[in-house]
Design an enzyme around this catalytic site. Structure first.
Site, PDB file in Angstrom:
ATOM      1  N   HIS A   1       0.837  -1.204   0.000  1.00 42.18           N
ATOM      2  CA  HIS A   1       0.000   0.000   0.000  1.00 42.18           C
ATOM      3  C   HIS A   1       0.875   1.258   0.000  1.00 42.18           C
ATOM      4  CE1 HIS A   1      -2.792   2.903   2.079  1.00 42.18           C
ATOM      5  NE2 HIS A   1      -3.525   2.483   1.066  1.00 42.18           N
TER       6      HIS A   1
ATOM      7  N   GLU B   1       0.314  -0.871  -4.786  1.00 39.36           N
ATOM      8  CA  GLU B   1      -0.830   0.055  -4.863  1.00 39.36           C
ATOM      9  C   GLU B   1      -0.315   1.476  -4.964  1.00 39.36           C
ATOM     10  OE1 GLU B   1      -3.965   2.765  -2.945  1.00 39.36           O
ATOM     11  OE2 GLU B   1      -1.854   2.493  -2.472  1.00 39.36           O
TER      12      GLU B   1
ATOM     13  N   HIS C   1      -1.032  10.927  -2.812  1.00 43.30           N
ATOM     14  CA  HIS C   1      -2.323  10.577  -2.202  1.00 43.30           C
ATOM     15  C   HIS C   1      -3.202  11.798  -1.951  1.00 43.30           C
ATOM     16  CE1 HIS C   1      -5.063   9.866   1.214  1.00 43.30           C
ATOM     17  NE2 HIS C   1      -5.217   8.671   0.675  1.00 43.30           N
TER      18      HIS C   1
HETATM   19  O1  G3P Z   1      -5.984   0.627  -1.440  1.00 42.05           O
HETATM   20  C1  G3P Z   1      -7.112   1.381  -1.174  1.00 42.05           C
HETATM   21  C2  G3P Z   1      -6.796   2.435  -0.167  1.00 42.05           C
HETATM   22  O2  G3P Z   1      -5.556   3.001  -0.520  1.00 42.05           O
HETATM   23  C3  G3P Z   1      -7.830   3.474  -0.094  1.00 42.05           C
HETATM   24  O3  G3P Z   1      -7.570   4.468   0.843  1.00 42.05           O
HETATM   25  O4  G3P Z   1      -6.983   6.758   1.442  1.00 42.05           O
HETATM   26  O5  G3P Z   1      -5.240   5.004   1.475  1.00 42.05           O
HETATM   27  O6  G3P Z   1      -6.133   5.849  -0.685  1.00 42.05           O
HETATM   28  P1  G3P Z   1      -6.441   5.572   0.747  1.00 42.05           P
HETATM   29 CA    CA Z   2      -4.989   4.512  -2.216  1.00 45.16          CA
END
Ligand code: G3P
Ligand code: CA
Length: 270
Positions: A8, A35, A50
């Site tokens: 992530h 991700e 992000h």
């Molecule tokens: O992988 C999905 C997740 O990343 C969604 O939340 O706020 O971390 O982008 P966020």
């Molecule tokens: Ca994300």
């Protein structure tokens, strides 16, 4: 079947999120997938950031969509993040030898940079690209994403199973749009909550994978089985707590997004 381990924002427990260093480390740590979040710069480049603003994660200030690539490229996106965990207990739990990130791996990461890393990786790695909304550019983000993937031969896989890229968004409109543009590119509908109508595990026809936050599975663990009964796989985020990892493993979650691929993989291996 073991869950697919998705890093992530890269190995973001150990490296500043969305930096080349974070993704290179994730691949070293054995992540199956990466991700990332993408946004458009003012001059139309897809960058991996992000937040709407760069203030939290860089030395700069301002809204991504109001900054040009050259402005963003001058910022340090790595300095804010301590490479050591918050406490020595974490070092014991996650005894990872982490060399310091090179300054060249702490700058702005474009989607093109990340695709280059994936293409050159020593083994196949799947990319999970999340388009952020609402944004001033609306559907241009998905159009640009598709054009960028096409340059790498990744926009039109032979089948959904063969795809090395999954598109994701919390925006149903964005996911539907992407499905219309590229019907064989698999999509993940991310959700913070699930409407009563969809608690049966069903998905609209333009989404392939359901993407609940782990808080939703803690409250309703049977959701994964209901989705599976309809042929829908689950992508769960963000799964770092050992109890959450165990829960997702037990429930048969297919894709598990974690900030620490190494710790998650170690626990999954038992
Ligand atoms: O992988 C999905 C997740 O990343 C969604 O939340 O706020 O971390 O982008 P966020
Ligand atoms: Ca994300």
């Amino acid at each position: 079947m073991q869950p697919v381990v998705v890093a992530h924002r890269g190995a973001s427990a150990h490296r500043a999120e969305h930096t080349l260093a974070a993704y290179a480390l994730a691949i070293e740590q054995g992540a199956d997938g990466l991700e990332c979040d993408v946004r458009l710069s003012r001059d139309g480049h897809l960058v991996c950031v992000h937040d709407r603003r760069v203030n939290r994660t860089s030395t700069g200030r301002g809204v991504v969509s109001e900054l040009e690539l050259a402005d963003l490229a001058g910022l340090d996106f790595g300095g804010w993040h301590d490479e050591l965990p918050p406490s020595a207990d974490d070092l014991i739990r996650e005894p990872v030898a982490v060399p310091s990130a090179r300054p060249t791996e702490r700058g702005l990461l474009t989607l093109t940079d990340l695709l280059g890393l994936i293409v050159d990786a020593p083994r196949p790695v799947t990319l999970f690209v999340e388009t952020k909304h609402p944004v001033r550019y609306g559907g241009l983000v998905e159009a640009k994403l598709l054009a960028t993937l096409a340059r790498y031969g990744l926009a039109r896989p032979a089948s959904k199973q063969d795809s090395r890229v999954l598109m994701m968004s919390f925006s149903a409109r964005a996911v539907r749009r992407m499905h219309r543009y590229a019907p064989r590119l698999p999509t993940v509908l991310l959700r913070d909550s699930i409407s009563p109508m969809r608690r049966d595990g069903s998905l609209p026809p333009w989404a392939d994978v359901t993407g609940p936050g782990v808080h939703l599975l803690r409250a309703d663990p049977d959701y994964v089985a209901r989705a599976a009964a309809r042929g829908v796989a689950t992508y769960c985020w963000t799964v770092d707590d050992p109890a959450d990892i165990a829960l997702c493993q037990r429930l048969g979650v297919r894709y598990l997004a974690t900030n620490s691929p190494v710790a998650t993989r170690r626990q999954l291996a038992g």
